[in-house]
Design a protein around this motif. Sequence first.
Motif, mmCIF file in Angstrom:
data_model
loop_
_atom_site.group_PDB
_atom_site.id
_atom_site.type_symbol
_atom_site.label_atom_id
_atom_site.label_comp_id
_atom_site.label_asym_id
_atom_site.label_seq_id
_atom_site.Cartn_x
_atom_site.Cartn_y
_atom_site.Cartn_z
ATOM 1 N N GLN A 15 14.743 -3.955 -6.598
ATOM 2 C CA GLN A 15 13.092 -4.511 -6.336
ATOM 3 C C GLN A 15 12.647 -3.858 -5.146
ATOM 4 O O GLN A 15 13.300 -3.894 -4.150
ATOM 5 C CB GLN A 15 13.259 -6.057 -6.103
ATOM 6 C CG GLN A 15 13.959 -6.872 -7.196
ATOM 7 C CD GLN A 15 13.876 -6.514 -8.813
ATOM 8 O OE1 GLN A 15 13.084 -6.340 -9.097
ATOM 9 N NE2 GLN A 15 14.987 -6.694 -9.206
ATOM 10 N N VAL A 16 11.478 -3.247 -5.293
ATOM 11 C CA VAL A 16 10.873 -2.649 -4.258
ATOM 12 C C VAL A 16 9.426 -3.315 -3.831
ATOM 13 O O VAL A 16 8.564 -3.649 -4.716
ATOM 14 C CB VAL A 16 10.382 -1.224 -4.687
ATOM 15 C CG1 VAL A 16 9.593 -0.648 -3.279
ATOM 16 C CG2 VAL A 16 11.759 -0.363 -4.584
ATOM 17 N N ILE A 17 9.128 -3.730 -2.784
ATOM 18 C CA ILE A 17 7.953 -4.484 -2.232
ATOM 19 C C ILE A 17 7.245 -3.491 -1.398
ATOM 20 O O ILE A 17 7.816 -3.347 -0.290
ATOM 21 C CB ILE A 17 8.153 -5.774 -1.657
ATOM 22 C CG1 ILE A 17 8.978 -6.692 -2.870
ATOM 23 C CG2 ILE A 17 6.834 -6.417 -1.193
ATOM 24 C CD1 ILE A 17 9.221 -8.035 -2.282
ATOM 25 N N ILE A 18 6.200 -3.427 -1.711
ATOM 26 C CA ILE A 18 5.066 -2.736 -0.757
ATOM 27 C C ILE A 18 3.732 -3.370 -0.747
ATOM 28 O O ILE A 18 2.976 -3.338 -1.389
ATOM 29 C CB ILE A 18 4.835 -1.076 -1.345
ATOM 30 C CG1 ILE A 18 6.090 -0.329 -1.128
ATOM 31 C CG2 ILE A 18 3.911 -0.500 -0.180
ATOM 32 C CD1 ILE A 18 6.116 1.284 -1.530
ATOM 33 N N GLY A 19 3.582 -4.002 0.429
ATOM 34 C CA GLY A 19 2.458 -4.781 0.713
ATOM 35 C C GLY A 19 2.516 -5.982 -0.392
ATOM 36 O O GLY A 19 3.485 -6.869 -0.171
ATOM 37 N N ASP A 20 1.448 -6.030 -0.930
ATOM 38 C CA ASP A 20 1.432 -7.362 -1.755
ATOM 39 C C ASP A 20 1.677 -6.987 -3.345
ATOM 40 O O ASP A 20 1.433 -7.626 -4.270
ATOM 41 C CB ASP A 20 -0.049 -7.827 -1.842
ATOM 42 C CG ASP A 20 -1.037 -6.939 -2.087
ATOM 43 O OD1 ASP A 20 -0.858 -5.626 -2.275
ATOM 44 O OD2 ASP A 20 -2.446 -7.259 -2.222
ATOM 45 N N THR A 21 2.650 -5.905 -3.545
ATOM 46 C CA THR A 21 2.822 -5.131 -4.737
ATOM 47 C C THR A 21 4.309 -5.271 -4.884
ATOM 48 O O THR A 21 5.011 -4.799 -4.120
ATOM 49 C CB THR A 21 2.331 -4.104 -5.144
ATOM 50 O OG1 THR A 21 0.922 -3.919 -4.989
ATOM 51 C CG2 THR A 21 2.536 -3.598 -6.487
ATOM 52 N N MET A 22 4.842 -5.772 -6.117
ATOM 53 C CA MET A 22 6.293 -5.689 -6.417
ATOM 54 C C MET A 22 6.436 -4.926 -7.484
ATOM 55 O O MET A 22 5.820 -5.007 -8.487
ATOM 56 C CB MET A 22 6.999 -7.186 -6.612
ATOM 57 C CG MET A 22 8.292 -6.961 -6.962
ATOM 58 S SD MET A 22 9.161 -8.474 -7.428
ATOM 59 C CE MET A 22 9.631 -9.129 -5.921
ATOM 60 N N TYR A 23 7.502 -4.056 -7.221
ATOM 61 C CA TYR A 23 7.915 -3.060 -8.354
ATOM 62 C C TYR A 23 9.232 -3.533 -8.741
ATOM 63 O O TYR A 23 10.257 -3.114 -8.301
ATOM 64 C CB TYR A 23 8.048 -1.413 -7.946
ATOM 65 C CG TYR A 23 6.884 -0.985 -7.590
ATOM 66 C CD1 TYR A 23 5.754 -0.149 -8.283
ATOM 67 C CD2 TYR A 23 6.368 -1.211 -6.231
ATOM 68 C CE1 TYR A 23 4.673 0.355 -7.892
ATOM 69 C CE2 TYR A 23 4.941 -0.574 -5.587
ATOM 70 C CZ TYR A 23 4.326 -0.006 -6.541
ATOM 71 O OH TYR A 23 3.006 0.411 -6.085
ATOM 72 N N MET A 24 9.187 -4.348 -9.869
ATOM 73 C CA MET A 24 10.162 -4.924 -10.322
ATOM 74 C C MET A 24 11.283 -4.501 -11.328
ATOM 75 O O MET A 24 10.772 -3.985 -12.561
ATOM 76 C CB MET A 24 9.978 -6.443 -10.701
ATOM 77 C CG MET A 24 11.174 -7.370 -10.962
ATOM 78 S SD MET A 24 10.455 -9.020 -11.266
ATOM 79 C CE MET A 24 9.040 -9.012 -12.470
ATOM 80 N N GLU A 25 12.327 -4.381 -11.177
ATOM 81 C CA GLU A 25 13.481 -3.772 -12.025
ATOM 82 C C GLU A 25 14.143 -4.724 -12.783
ATOM 83 O O GLU A 25 14.956 -5.487 -11.870
ATOM 84 C CB GLU A 25 14.351 -2.528 -11.737
ATOM 85 C CG GLU A 25 15.041 -1.938 -12.426
ATOM 86 C CD GLU A 25 16.129 -0.842 -12.244
ATOM 87 O OE1 GLU A 25 17.153 -0.516 -12.656
ATOM 88 O OE2 GLU A 25 15.835 -0.552 -10.950
ATOM 89 N N MET A 26 14.196 -5.003 -14.104
ATOM 90 C CA MET A 26 14.989 -6.180 -14.797
ATOM 91 C C MET A 26 15.736 -5.372 -15.827
ATOM 92 O O MET A 26 14.764 -5.169 -16.908
ATOM 93 C CB MET A 26 13.912 -7.405 -15.026
ATOM 94 C CG MET A 26 13.498 -7.966 -14.152
ATOM 95 S SD MET A 26 14.518 -8.776 -12.881
ATOM 96 C CE MET A 26 15.104 -10.326 -14.334
ATOM 97 N N HIS A 27 16.979 -5.389 -15.702
ATOM 98 C CA HIS A 27 17.944 -4.736 -17.080
ATOM 99 C C HIS A 27 17.352 -3.501 -17.209
ATOM 100 O O HIS A 27 17.238 -3.211 -18.465
ATOM 101 C CB HIS A 27 17.982 -5.827 -18.107
ATOM 102 C CG HIS A 27 18.323 -7.094 -17.540
ATOM 103 N ND1 HIS A 27 19.726 -7.484 -16.944
ATOM 104 C CD2 HIS A 27 17.604 -8.351 -17.715
ATOM 105 C CE1 HIS A 27 19.794 -8.583 -16.679
ATOM 106 N NE2 HIS A 27 18.492 -9.373 -17.039
ATOM 107 N N GLY A 28 16.850 -2.576 -16.338
ATOM 108 C CA GLY A 28 16.342 -1.108 -16.780
ATOM 109 C C GLY A 28 14.984 -0.902 -16.956
ATOM 110 O O GLY A 28 14.577 0.178 -17.145
ATOM 111 N N GLN A 29 14.256 -2.257 -17.140
ATOM 112 C CA GLN A 29 12.685 -2.038 -17.385
ATOM 113 C C GLN A 29 12.103 -2.219 -16.153
ATOM 114 O O GLN A 29 12.171 -3.096 -15.425
ATOM 115 C CB GLN A 29 12.331 -2.919 -18.397
ATOM 116 C CG GLN A 29 12.953 -2.742 -19.769
ATOM 117 C CD GLN A 29 12.312 -3.574 -20.888
ATOM 118 O OE1 GLN A 29 11.620 -4.407 -20.646
ATOM 119 N NE2 GLN A 29 12.881 -3.393 -22.094
ATOM 120 N N GLN A 30 10.807 -1.482 -15.711
ATOM 121 C CA GLN A 30 10.214 -1.642 -14.508
ATOM 122 C C GLN A 30 8.861 -2.252 -14.738
ATOM 123 O O GLN A 30 8.219 -2.088 -15.932
ATOM 124 C CB GLN A 30 9.693 0.099 -14.184
ATOM 125 C CG GLN A 30 10.933 0.452 -13.370
ATOM 126 C CD GLN A 30 10.999 0.192 -11.771
ATOM 127 O OE1 GLN A 30 10.464 -0.490 -11.524
ATOM 128 N NE2 GLN A 30 12.150 0.697 -11.237
#
Length: 224
Positions: A110-125
């Motif tokens: 999981q990557v968080i930049i500011g108020d946005t999360m780029y969430m990876e769950m079981h290979g899906q972004q």
Amino acid sequence: MLPRRVSPPRLPGLLSVPLLTMTLLTVACSRQPEPAATATPAPAAAEASAPPAPAPTVDALAEVTASMERFLAARSFHAVMTVEGGQPMQNEMDFVAPDRYRMIMPVGTQVIIGDTMYMEMHGQQTKVPIPEGTISQWRDPMKIRENRSGMSAEFLGEENVAGQRARKYRVRHTQPEPGEFLYWIDREKRPLQLQHSGETASGPYTMTLVYSRFDDPGITIDAP
């Protein structure tokens, strides 16, 4: 980087540390021998011996607080969290000031930049917004700036942790509920390890956080 259903230690802030009681020094006096009876008696002379220097004392709470302030001022760091018992797991996290985080968890990164999360769950972004303050608990796990009373610290000596010589403390708190944890500070007076034990519906657990790579310019976090 907090375990599911496992609450991190809620640690109140600074408590004024009373001064340690000083040992009273007894001044030894010596008298000069009296001269012969035919001479005028000389007054007794008191010669005070120099008092020994007091032994150094440890202001444990001040040391713990100062290390957390250094932690909050860090431009970057790496952390590994291990939970044993209950729901065992291990997560890793990188931080780059002011608001970039990368969490490596069993389900994905999981990557968080500011108020946005780029969430990876079981290979899906998935890109999702997050409420302000959601991740602030990772920057101040001890809640020093949130609570300003009810905390005390005890210095327990030195020992080797993660290949480094560290100063060990037991920290107790009364807010929001009574509890305690162990805390280690490295030679640079920064947090090296924090260990907290508790119990959840899944049973007792021990959570250990190990910090490293403070202010390392090699840590970079970009959007995936």
